[in-house]
Design an enzyme around this catalytic site. Structure first.
Site, mmCIF file in Angstrom:
data_model
loop_
_atom_site.group_PDB
_atom_site.id
_atom_site.type_symbol
_atom_site.label_atom_id
_atom_site.label_comp_id
_atom_site.label_asym_id
_atom_site.label_seq_id
_atom_site.Cartn_x
_atom_site.Cartn_y
_atom_site.Cartn_z
ATOM 1 C CE1 TYR A 115 -2.734 -3.272 0.495
ATOM 2 C CE2 TYR A 115 -3.073 -2.716 2.798
ATOM 3 C CZ TYR A 115 -3.265 -3.567 1.733
ATOM 4 O OH TYR A 115 -4.012 -4.712 1.907
ATOM 5 N N PRO B 101 -14.641 -7.339 2.282
ATOM 6 C CG PRO B 101 -14.599 -6.175 4.300
ATOM 7 C CD PRO B 101 -13.799 -6.408 3.053
#
Length: 279
Positions: free
Chosen positions: A56, A203
């Protein structure tokens, strides 16, 4: 009512509903200032598990978290991932689990996060060009040296998990999983049987949950959002699931965390259980 906490590795207690930092802007300016505010608000609201990775921003995300939160509260777990690097003639991101690379990335993560030990270090992906025993052996050595506490995996099959367990204790698995995408249900079952924490990335299916009429209908009946329904379903689906939804907005953060108090009836859960997205 499902438990709101879980002990990773049997001893590291966290709140099950965590925060994924991947989407936080890190460039200097208003975006970064907002990111710092979001991370701090997450901790204010009781989040004790924050997920980041070297990938990231090449470590920029780790530096952002340290800027926002260091010195860290005692109960806060920041987990990061290694095993993806810019290398080769093209300087493109690729899987790289060579021992020297993993060791260097861990050393750099310690520096960026301003800690002496990373309590949970996850292998971002298994590098098929490097023997798995060498990759995990390096992490095991770093654990022996006291630089990491527990070892996790990401995007693995049941066979890969089983193979890894022959070398080291595995504390977590981070695979793609949500109410609409259950390709890794066998991996979840293996984690549940072994008491391994399962951290689903994506999710809430990147917001696509609301596109399913059934999810939207359940949300309307409970005066909730589709995202909250998706998170509540995860929390009730297995006690080892630790969702890590990410956002760069405080209102979305608060919406996500409110899902913890949402009750899905057996009838609602049955309707959601029957949903799957073609793989």
């Amino acid at each position: 009512m499902a438990s709101t906490t879980f002990r990773i590795g049997g001893d590291l207690g966290v709140r099950r509903l965590g925060f994924g930092a991947m989407h936080l802007p890190t460039e200097a300016g208003a975006g970064r200032e907002n990111s710092v505010g979001v991370v701090r608000r997450a901790v204010e609201l009781g989040v004790t598990l924050i997920d980041t990775a070297y990938l990231y921003g090449g470590g920029a995300n780790e530096e952002l978290i340290a800027e926002a939160l260091h010195p860290y509260p005692d109960a806060l777990l920041i987990t990061t991932k290694v095993g993806v690097a810019r290398s080769g003639a093209s300087d493109e991101w690729r899987l790289d689990g060579r021992p020297a690379v993993l060791r260097d990335q861990v050393e750099q993560a310690l520096r960026r996060l301003r800690v002496e030990r990373i309590e949970l270090l996850q292998l971002h992906r298994i590098d098929p060009e490097t023997p798995l025993a060498d990759q995990l052996g390096t992490l095991a050595d770093l654990r022996t040296e006291g630089k990491i506490g527990r070892i996790g995996l990401s995007e693995v099959s049941v066979a890969e998990l089983t193979q890894a367990q022959e070398t080291v204790d595995i504390a977590t698995v981070q695979n793609r999983y949500n109410v609409l995408d259950r390709e890794h249900e066998p991996v979840l079952a293996a984690c549940e049987a072994a008491g391994i924490a399962f951290l689903p990335w994506r999710p809430v299916a990147w917001g696509k949950s609301g596109a399913k009429a059934e999810v939207a209908a359940v949300a309307a009946e409970l005066d909730a959002t589709p995202t909250q329904i998706a998170l509540a379903w995860l929390l009730g689906h297995s006690p080892v699931i630790l969702p890590i939804p990410g956002t760069a907005r405080i209102d979305h953060l608060e919406e996500n965390l409110a899902a913890e108090g949402l009750h899905l009836s057996p009838a609602h859960r049955d309707r959601l259980d029957r949903l799957t997205e073609p793989t």
